[in-house]
Scaffold this motif. Structure first.
Motif, PDB file in Angstrom:
ATOM      1  N   HIS A  19       0.794  -1.226   0.000  1.00  0.00           N
ATOM      2  CA  HIS A  19       0.000   0.000   0.000  1.00  0.00           C
ATOM      3  C   HIS A  19       0.830   1.281   0.000  1.00  0.00           C
ATOM      4  CE1 HIS A  19      -2.944  -2.970   1.450  1.00  0.00           C
ATOM      5  NE2 HIS A  19      -3.885  -2.136   1.073  1.00  0.00           N
ATOM      6  N   CYS A  20       2.089   1.201   0.368  1.00  0.00           N
ATOM      7  CA  CYS A  20       2.864   2.416   0.648  1.00  0.00           C
ATOM      8  C   CYS A  20       4.093   2.599  -0.238  1.00  0.00           C
ATOM      9  CB  CYS A  20       3.293   2.420   2.119  1.00  0.00           C
ATOM     10  SG  CYS A  20       1.914   2.498   3.281  1.00  0.00           S
ATOM     11  N   TYR A  21       4.224   1.814  -1.302  1.00  0.00           N
ATOM     12  CA  TYR A  21       5.348   1.999  -2.215  1.00  0.00           C
ATOM     13  C   TYR A  21       4.873   2.824  -3.408  1.00  0.00           C
ATOM     14  CZ  TYR A  21       9.146  -0.585  -0.063  1.00  0.00           C
ATOM     15  OH  TYR A  21      10.178  -0.958   0.769  1.00  0.00           O
ATOM     16  N   PHE A  22       5.170   4.111  -3.363  1.00  0.00           N
ATOM     17  CA  PHE A  22       4.665   5.013  -4.390  1.00  0.00           C
ATOM     18  C   PHE A  22       5.503   4.996  -5.661  1.00  0.00           C
ATOM     19  CE2 PHE A  22       2.142   8.074  -1.406  1.00  0.00           C
ATOM     20  CZ  PHE A  22       1.327   7.003  -1.043  1.00  0.00           C
ATOM     21  N   ASP A  23       6.489   4.083  -5.734  1.00  0.00           N
ATOM     22  CA  ASP A  23       7.173   3.857  -7.009  1.00  0.00           C
ATOM     23  C   ASP A  23       6.412   2.839  -7.856  1.00  0.00           C
ATOM     24  OD1 ASP A  23       7.895   2.018  -4.980  1.00  0.00           O
ATOM     25  OD2 ASP A  23       9.633   1.348  -6.111  1.00  0.00           O
ATOM     26  N   TYR A  24       5.315   2.299  -7.323  1.00  0.00           N
ATOM     27  CA  TYR A  24       4.473   1.373  -8.080  1.00  0.00           C
ATOM     28  C   TYR A  24       3.502   2.175  -8.962  1.00  0.00           C
ATOM     29  CZ  TYR A  24       5.876  -2.679  -5.211  1.00  0.00           C
ATOM     30  OH  TYR A  24       6.581  -3.683  -4.600  1.00  0.00           O
ATOM     31  N   TYR A  25       2.989   1.516  -9.981  1.00  0.00           N
ATOM     32  CA  TYR A  25       1.971   2.144 -10.832  1.00  0.00           C
ATOM     33  C   TYR A  25       0.774   2.556  -9.997  1.00  0.00           C
ATOM     34  CZ  TYR A  25       4.437   0.502 -15.015  1.00  0.00           C
ATOM     35  OH  TYR A  25       5.366   0.291 -15.999  1.00  0.00           O
ATOM     36  N   GLN A  26       0.102   3.632 -10.434  1.00  0.00           N
ATOM     37  CA  GLN A  26      -1.106   4.068  -9.741  1.00  0.00           C
ATOM     38  C   GLN A  26      -2.335   4.032 -10.645  1.00  0.00           C
ATOM     39  OE1 GLN A  26      -0.733   8.322  -8.665  1.00  0.00           O
ATOM     40  NE2 GLN A  26       1.085   8.312  -9.959  1.00  0.00           N
ATOM     41  N   GLY A  27      -2.143   3.607 -11.875  1.00  0.00           N
ATOM     42  CA  GLY A  27      -3.235   3.454 -12.818  1.00  0.00           C
ATOM     43  C   GLY A  27      -2.888   2.346 -13.785  1.00  0.00           C
ATOM     44  N   ASN A  28      -3.624   2.289 -14.876  1.00  0.00           N
ATOM     45  CA  ASN A  28      -3.334   1.264 -15.873  1.00  0.00           C
ATOM     46  C   ASN A  28      -1.947   1.502 -16.458  1.00  0.00           C
ATOM     47  OD1 ASN A  28      -3.331   0.053 -18.701  1.00  0.00           O
ATOM     48  ND2 ASN A  28      -5.222  -0.767 -17.848  1.00  0.00           N
ATOM     49  N   PRO A  29      -1.053   0.513 -16.400  1.00  0.00           N
ATOM     50  CA  PRO A  29       0.327   0.718 -16.865  1.00  0.00           C
ATOM     51  C   PRO A  29       0.444   1.203 -18.302  1.00  0.00           C
ATOM     52  CG  PRO A  29       0.179  -1.300 -15.589  1.00  0.00           C
ATOM     53  CD  PRO A  29      -1.234  -0.821 -15.795  1.00  0.00           C
ATOM     54  N   SER A  30      -0.525   0.879 -19.152  1.00  0.00           N
ATOM     55  CA  SER A  30      -0.456   1.323 -20.545  1.00  0.00           C
ATOM     56  C   SER A  30      -0.616   2.827 -20.678  1.00  0.00           C
ATOM     57  CB  SER A  30      -1.522   0.605 -21.381  1.00  0.00           C
ATOM     58  OG  SER A  30      -2.825   0.983 -20.955  1.00  0.00           O
ATOM     59  N   LEU A  31      -1.143   3.482 -19.632  1.00  0.00           N
ATOM     60  CA  LEU A  31      -1.351   4.927 -19.660  1.00  0.00           C
ATOM     61  C   LEU A  31      -0.388   5.674 -18.740  1.00  0.00           C
ATOM     62  CD1 LEU A  31      -5.266   5.120 -19.531  1.00  0.00           C
ATOM     63  CD2 LEU A  31      -3.778   4.934 -21.526  1.00  0.00           C
ATOM     64  N   GLU A  32       0.488   4.943 -18.068  1.00  0.00           N
ATOM     65  CA  GLU A  32       1.352   5.552 -17.056  1.00  0.00           C
ATOM     66  C   GLU A  32       2.812   5.546 -17.505  1.00  0.00           C
ATOM     67  OE1 GLU A  32       0.459   6.846 -14.044  1.00  0.00           O
ATOM     68  OE2 GLU A  32      -1.663   6.465 -14.409  1.00  0.00           O
ATOM     69  N   PRO A  33       3.613   6.487 -16.983  1.00  0.00           N
ATOM     70  CA  PRO A  33       5.052   6.395 -17.220  1.00  0.00           C
ATOM     71  C   PRO A  33       5.607   5.139 -16.567  1.00  0.00           C
ATOM     72  CG  PRO A  33       4.571   8.055 -15.549  1.00  0.00           C
ATOM     73  CD  PRO A  33       3.253   7.638 -16.124  1.00  0.00           C
ATOM     74  N   GLN A  34       6.756   4.671 -17.048  1.00  0.00           N
ATOM     75  CA  GLN A  34       7.327   3.434 -16.526  1.00  0.00           C
ATOM     76  C   GLN A  34       7.522   3.524 -15.022  1.00  0.00           C
ATOM     77  OE1 GLN A  34      11.040   2.226 -18.256  1.00  0.00           O
ATOM     78  NE2 GLN A  34      10.955   0.181 -17.378  1.00  0.00           N
ATOM     79  N   ALA A  35       7.134   2.475 -14.325  1.00  0.00           N
ATOM     80  CA  ALA A  35       7.275   2.404 -12.875  1.00  0.00           C
ATOM     81  C   ALA A  35       7.917   1.074 -12.513  1.00  0.00           C
ATOM     82  CB  ALA A  35       5.919   2.554 -12.188  1.00  0.00           C
ATOM     83  N   PHE A  36       8.162   0.879 -11.220  1.00  0.00           N
ATOM     84  CA  PHE A  36       8.869  -0.319 -10.792  1.00  0.00           C
ATOM     85  C   PHE A  36       8.041  -1.576 -11.020  1.00  0.00           C
ATOM     86  CE2 PHE A  36      10.447  -3.454  -7.772  1.00  0.00           C
ATOM     87  CZ  PHE A  36      11.811  -3.373  -7.994  1.00  0.00           C
ATOM     88  N   GLY A  37       6.727  -1.462 -10.871  1.00  0.00           N
ATOM     89  CA  GLY A  37       5.840  -2.619 -11.007  1.00  0.00           C
ATOM     90  C   GLY A  37       4.635  -2.433 -10.110  1.00  0.00           C
ATOM     91  N   GLY A  38       3.896  -3.517  -9.864  1.00  0.00           N
ATOM     92  CA  GLY A  38       2.770  -3.453  -8.955  1.00  0.00           C
ATOM     93  C   GLY A  38       1.723  -2.453  -9.392  1.00  0.00           C
ATOM     94  N   ASN A  39       0.715  -2.237  -8.547  1.00  0.00           N
ATOM     95  CA  ASN A  39      -0.314  -1.250  -8.835  1.00  0.00           C
ATOM     96  C   ASN A  39      -0.980  -0.835  -7.532  1.00  0.00           C
ATOM     97  OD1 ASN A  39      -2.946  -0.032  -9.835  1.00  0.00           O
ATOM     98  ND2 ASN A  39      -1.898  -0.470 -11.749  1.00  0.00           N
ATOM     99  N   ILE A  40      -0.765   0.408  -7.150  1.00  0.00           N
ATOM    100  CA  ILE A  40      -1.354   0.947  -5.918  1.00  0.00           C
ATOM    101  C   ILE A  40      -2.121   2.200  -6.293  1.00  0.00           C
ATOM    102  CG2 ILE A  40      -0.890   1.859  -3.619  1.00  0.00           C
ATOM    103  CD1 ILE A  40       1.657   0.225  -3.549  1.00  0.00           C
ATOM    104  N   THR A  41      -3.427   2.075  -6.421  1.00  0.00           N
ATOM    105  CA  THR A  41      -4.261   3.202  -6.821  1.00  0.00           C
ATOM    106  C   THR A  41      -4.523   4.124  -5.637  1.00  0.00           C
ATOM    107  OG1 THR A  41      -6.350   2.098  -6.290  1.00  0.00           O
ATOM    108  CG2 THR A  41      -5.416   1.705  -8.492  1.00  0.00           C
TER     109      THR A  41
END
Length: 768
Positions: A422-444
Motif C-alpha cells: 500500500h505504501c510503495y509510491f514507485d508502483y503504478y497508480q493506474g493502468n500501466p499502458s497509460l502511465e510512465p514506466q514504474a517499478f511494477g505493482g499497482n497501488i491506486t
C-alpha cells in the motif's frame, strides 16, 4: 410526526451529532457547520501575541500562507479587545489535553475567527486548514464552522530516495512544503545506496568525490545498465554539502517536519566501498553501479574493527547535522556470501559465540545501536534487522507486508508501517499502458486510502507500538522532481488522511469528493500530479446463456461524466455518455474517458472484447491456478475478456511453478483456423512468458493429437512490462482443444528470484 422528525434532525445537526466534513484534506476529527461566512478584507488583522522566536517564526509562515490564498498580506498585531472582523490566534493556557501537541481548534464565525492550539505546531496545522478552506472558495471567504482536530498517529512520513536519482536542493524544499501542506511531519531522507553517496562527510572526502558519481547510463533501462568500461566516461550524480543539509533541516523544522537521515549498512553500500574498498571483506575495488544491483553481496565487512570505526565517524558527522531522535541505518537485503567466506567475519562469529551470519548481522546492528544510544539517539531500520535478534529499544520499519510489523510489536518494538502493498509510491497508480514506466505493482489512490496501519492481530497494548506509517519513494524510474511529484500526488493526500483522521471517520466517497478541491489546490501550486484516478475501468460480466458481455464503466473520481465509444475510435464530449451498463454481442473495442468542465481528464483506456468460438465453453484445468489470481472464475480463460498490463486487474489467471494445461470443450466438432493464448511478462513481479505453447485437438476428449507449437521469442531478462498473444495459425476441426503453456522453471540468473519458480499469467484462449 414528519415535522417532529425534521425538528429532531435539525437539533442533532446543530449539536454536531451527525457526521460533517469540511473541504479539508486530511479530514478533521470533528466539524460542526453553521450558517454564514467570514470574509477576509484589507482591513482584516491577525491578533497574535509574539513572545519568543518560535512564535515569530510561526507568524511569518502564517502570513505567507494566508497571503498565498487571499492575495492579501494580513497585518499581525498584538491582541486587542477589538475582535470583530479579525482572526484571533492564541496558544492555550491552560493546555487542552484532548488535542495534544499537534492539534488545534478552529471557530469560524460571521464576524471573527478563533484559532487555538497548545503549540505552534498545532497553530501551523490550523492555518493550513484555513488556507485549504480559502482555496476552496474565492480566496477570501471562510464558511462558518467549528473544528476540533488532532492526529491519530505521531509518525506521518514520506520517504525519498536521492541515491538512485539525485534531486536538487530546490526540490527538497518543495518536498518539505508538500509534507507540511498535508500535515505530515517526517521526511525520511534516503541519502545512501549502491548507486550514489549523497551527503558530504568531511573526514572521508572520497565518499562524495568518488561515491557520489557513476557512469552515465541514463539512456538505458535501469535493469540493463552495465558497469563502466572506462574511467573517463561521462558521469551522473551529485551530493549535498553539509551547509545545504543544515539549511534544509532548519527549513523543515520551521514547518514542523523532522528530517530523519538514512545511512545504509551493512548492504546497499557499493558507493561507499567504491571510495573506501578496504571496508569490504575482499578489499576489491568495484565502481559505483549505474543501475540495478542484485544480489547485494559487496557489503561492509563485519569482521573488521576498522569498519565500525569508519561508520562511527560517519554517524558522528551525520548526528551533528540532524537533531532527529532517530537515525535510520537501513539493514535490508544483505546477502551474506562474502561474510561466509571471510576469515575475519568467521573469527568474529567464533569470538562472539554467534551461530550463523544472521546473528552476525544482529551483532553488527546492535553494535551500531549502542553507539547511537550512547549519543542520545535511537536506531530505526528496515524489518530485516529483526533477523538474528534485536534489542527492544530499536524501532522497526515494516516494508515486507504487515507480518514483520506484527512480530516486532509483539516483541515490544515500536513500529512504523510501510508495506510495499500500500505504501510503495514507485508502483503504478493506474493502468500501466497509460502511465510512465514504474517499478511494477499497482497501488491506486483508493487502495492507499483503504490502508489500515494497525493490524487486527495485535492486542490493544501491542497496538500502541504502531507509532505511524509512511510512504516510500524509490527513484529507479524517477529521474527528476517533476516525475516524483507525479508519483506522490495525489496518493500522498490519501495517506495523510489515513494517518491523521480517525479510523472510523474514513469515507471514500467523501474523500474523493474533497479531492476535487485538492486537485485545484495542486493546480494553484503548479504541482505535476497524476490524474490516474480519472482513468475509466471497464468491468465486464459474461452471460454464458447467450454468450454476450455486459460492460460497466467506472472510475475512482467523484461523480464523473464518462463518454465512450465501441468502435475503437477516441471518445469525445460528442460521444455517447455513459448512464448504465451496455451489452457487447460481437467483438468490439471499448474506449472511455472522463470529461469535466469541457476538459478530458486522462487518456482514454481501451478494452478489447472478443466473442469467439470458445466463449463460455467448459474448461478443465489439469493444474489449479493460484487462489490469489483466480480471474473471473469458471469461464475466466474463455470469457471474451483480455487482461491489461496490470496483473491485479482481475482478468488474469496466475500459476506459480506450474504449467497451464487447459482443455476446452466446444460442445460439438467445429472448424477453426487460429488458436491464440494471451500471456503477460512483468520481470519485476517475477512473471514471465511461457517458453512455448502447444495446441492439441481431439474428438472424444481422450485421444489427442498435436496441432502445433508456438515458441516464445522474448527474453525473460527483458524488463519491459508487456503482453503478447502466442498464436498458432492452422486449420483444424475438433470438439476438444487442449492448450499447454509451459512455465519458466526458474527465474533467470541475476534476477532477484534466481533459483525460484517464476509465475505464468494467462488471460484468454481465443479460438477462431
Amino acid at each position: 410526526m414528519k415535522r417532529l422528525s425534521i425538528f429532531i434532525a435539525a437539533m442533532l445537526i446543530s449539536l454536531g451529532m451527525f457526521a460533517q466534513t469540511a473541504d479539508i484534506v486530511p479530514s478533521p476529527v470533528s466539524v460542526v457547520k453553521k450558517d454564514g461566512v467570514f470574509k477576509i478584507s484589507d482591513n482584516t488583522k491577525v491578533l497574535f501575541k509574539i513572545t519568543n522566536e518560535t512564535e515569530k517564526e510561526f507568524s511569518e509562515l502564517a502570513k505567507d500562507i494566508l497571503k498565498s490564498a487571499a492575495g492579501i498580506t494580513p497585518e499581525f498585531v498584538a491582541p486587542t479587545t477589538q475582535k470583530e472582523g479579525n482572526i484571533l490566534i492564541q496558544l492555550n493556557n491552560p493546555l487542552d489535553t484532548k488535542i495534544g501537541n499537534e492539534g488545534y481548534t478552529l471557530s469560524i464565525q460571521n464576524d471573527r475567527v478563533f484559532l487555538n492550539a497548545n503549540t505552534t505546531a498545532g497553530l501551523f496545522y490550523g492555518v493550513q486548514s484555513i488556507w485549504q478552506l480559502l482555496t476552496s472558495t474565492d480566496g477570501t471567504t471562510l464558511p462558518c464552522m467549528d473544528v476540533t482536530d488532532y492526529p491519530r498517529f505521531g509518525w506521518r512520513g514520506l520517504h525519498l530516495d536521492v541515491s538512485r536519482h539525485f534531486m536538487p536542493v530546490e526540490f527538497i524544499y518543495k518536498y518539505i512544503d508538500y509534507l507540511a501542506l498535508h500535515k505530515m511531519n517526517v521526511f525520511h531522507w534516503h541519502l545512501v545506496d549502491d548507486q550514489g553517496w549523497r551527503i558530504e562527510i568531511k573526514k572521508y572526502p572520497k565518499l562524495t568525490e568518488v561515491g557520489a558519481w557513476r557512469a552515465d547510463r541514463e539512456d538505458l533501462d535501469w535493469k540493463s545498465r552495465n558497469e563502466p568500461v572506462k574511467e573517463n566516461e561521462p558521469k551522473y550524480g551529485g551530493f549535498y554539502t553539509q551547509e545545504e543539509v543544515k539549511d534544509i533541516v532548519e527549513y523543515a523544522r520551521k514547518k514542523h517536519v523532522t528530517v530523519i537521515p538514512e545511512i545504509e549498512m551493512p548492504a546497499h553500500v557499493m558507493s561507499a566501498l567504491a571510495a573506501y574498498p578496504e571496508y569490504s571483506c575482499t578489499g576489491e575495488y568495484k565502481p559505483v553501479p549505474p543501475g540495478k544491483v542484485w544480489p547485494n553481496t559487496h557489503i561492509f565487512c563485519a569482521g573488521k574493527d576498522e569498519t565500525f570505526n569508519f561508520l562511527e565517524d560517519v554517524l558522528t558527522e551525520v548526528m551533528g547535522l540532524f537533531p532527529s531522535t532517530y537515525i535510520h541505518i537501513g539493514g535490508d537485503e544483505a546477502t551474506k556470501t562474502e561474510w561466509e567466506k571471510c576469515e575475519l567475519c568467521q573469527k568474529r562469529m567464533t569470538d562472539e559465540g554467534l551461530k550463523d551470519e544472521h546473528e552476525l548481522q544482529a551483532y553488527f546492528i546492535k553494535r551500531i545501536e549502542k553507539f547511537l544510544n550512547k549519543n542520545g539517539r535511537h536506531l530505526i531500520g528496515w524489518d530485516e534487522i529483526l533477523e538474528g535478534g534485536l534489542d527492544p529499544t530499536a524501532t522497526i520499519m515494516s516494508w515486507r507486508g504487515s507480518k514483520p510489523g506484527i512480530e516486532a510489536a509483539q516483541a515490544g518494538h515500536d513500529v512504523v508501517m510501510s508495506p510495499a502493498s500500500h505504501c510503495y509510491f514507485d508502483y503504478y497508480q493506474g493502468n500501466p499502458s497509460l502511465e510512465p514506466q514504474a517499478f511494477g505493482g499497482n497501488i491506486t489512490l483508493k487502495k492507499v486510502y483503504s490502508y489500515e496501519p494497525v493490524p487486527e492481530e495485535l492486542s490493544a497494548d501491542e497496538a500502541k507500538h504502531i507509532i505511524g506509517a509512511q510512504a516510500n519513494i524509490w527513484t529507479e524510474y524517477m529521474p527528476n522532481g517533476r516525475h516524483v511529484e507525479y508519483m506522490i500526488m495525489p496518493r500522498m493526500s490519501a495517506l495523510s488522511e489515513v494517518l491523521w483522521s480517525p479510523k472510523d471517520a474514513k469515507d471514500w466517497g467523501d474523500f474523493s469528493k474533497r479531492m476535487e478541491s485538492q486537485y485545484k489546490r495542486f493546480d494553484k501550486l503548479g504541482v505535476n500530479y497524476a490524474t490516474s484516478a480519472f482513468q475509466v475501468t471497464a468491468k465486464p460480466e459474461l452471460n454464458p446463456e447467450n454468450k454476450t458481455i455486459k460492460v460497466s464503466l467506472s472510475t475512482e473520481a467523484w461523480n464523473p461524466d464518462i463518454y465512450y465509444t465501441t468502435d475503437g475510435s477516441e471518445p469525445t464530449a460528442q460521444s455517447k455518455k455513459y448512464t448504465e451498463p451496455f451489452i457487447i454481442c460481437k467483438s468490439q473495442s471499448v474506449k472511455a474517458v472522463v470529461i469535466k468542465d469541457g476538459k478530458q481528464k486522462s487518456q482514454s483506456l481501451g478494452t478489447d472484447f472478443f466473442i469467439h468460438k470458445a466463449v463460455a465453453c467448459k474448461v478443465d484445468q489439469k493444474y489449479p491456478n493460484s487462489k490469489s489470481y483466480e480471474s473471473t472464475g469458471e469461464y475466466a480463460l474463455v470469457n471474451g475478456i483480455k487482461g491489461s498490463k496490470d496483473h491485479h486487474d482481475g482478468n488474469w489467471k496466475g500459476f506459480n511453478g506450474k504449467d497451464l494445461v487447459a482443455t476446452i470443450d466446444l460442445g460439438e466438432s467445429q472448424s477453426f483456423s487460429k488458436v491464440s493464448t494471451g500471456v503477460l511478462q512483468n520481470n519485476g513481479a517475477w512473471i514471465f512468458y511461457p517458453t512455448h505453447v502447444t495446441v492439441e485437438v481431439s474428438e472424444d476428449g481422450e485421444n489427442f493429437k498435436k496441432l502445433g507449437t508456438v515458441k516464445n521469442k522474448v527474453s525473460a531478462n527483458d524488463g519491459d512490462l508487456q503482453i503478447q498473444d502466442l498464436v498458432l495459425n492452422k486449420k483444424a476441426k475438433a470438439r476438444y482443444v487442449r492448450v499447454t503453456a509451459a512455465h519458466l522453471t526458474s527465474c533467470p540468473k541475476n534476477h532477484a528470484g534466481a533459483g525460484y519458480p517464476g509465475w505464468l499469467f494467462v488471460d484468454e484462449i481465443i479460438i477462431e
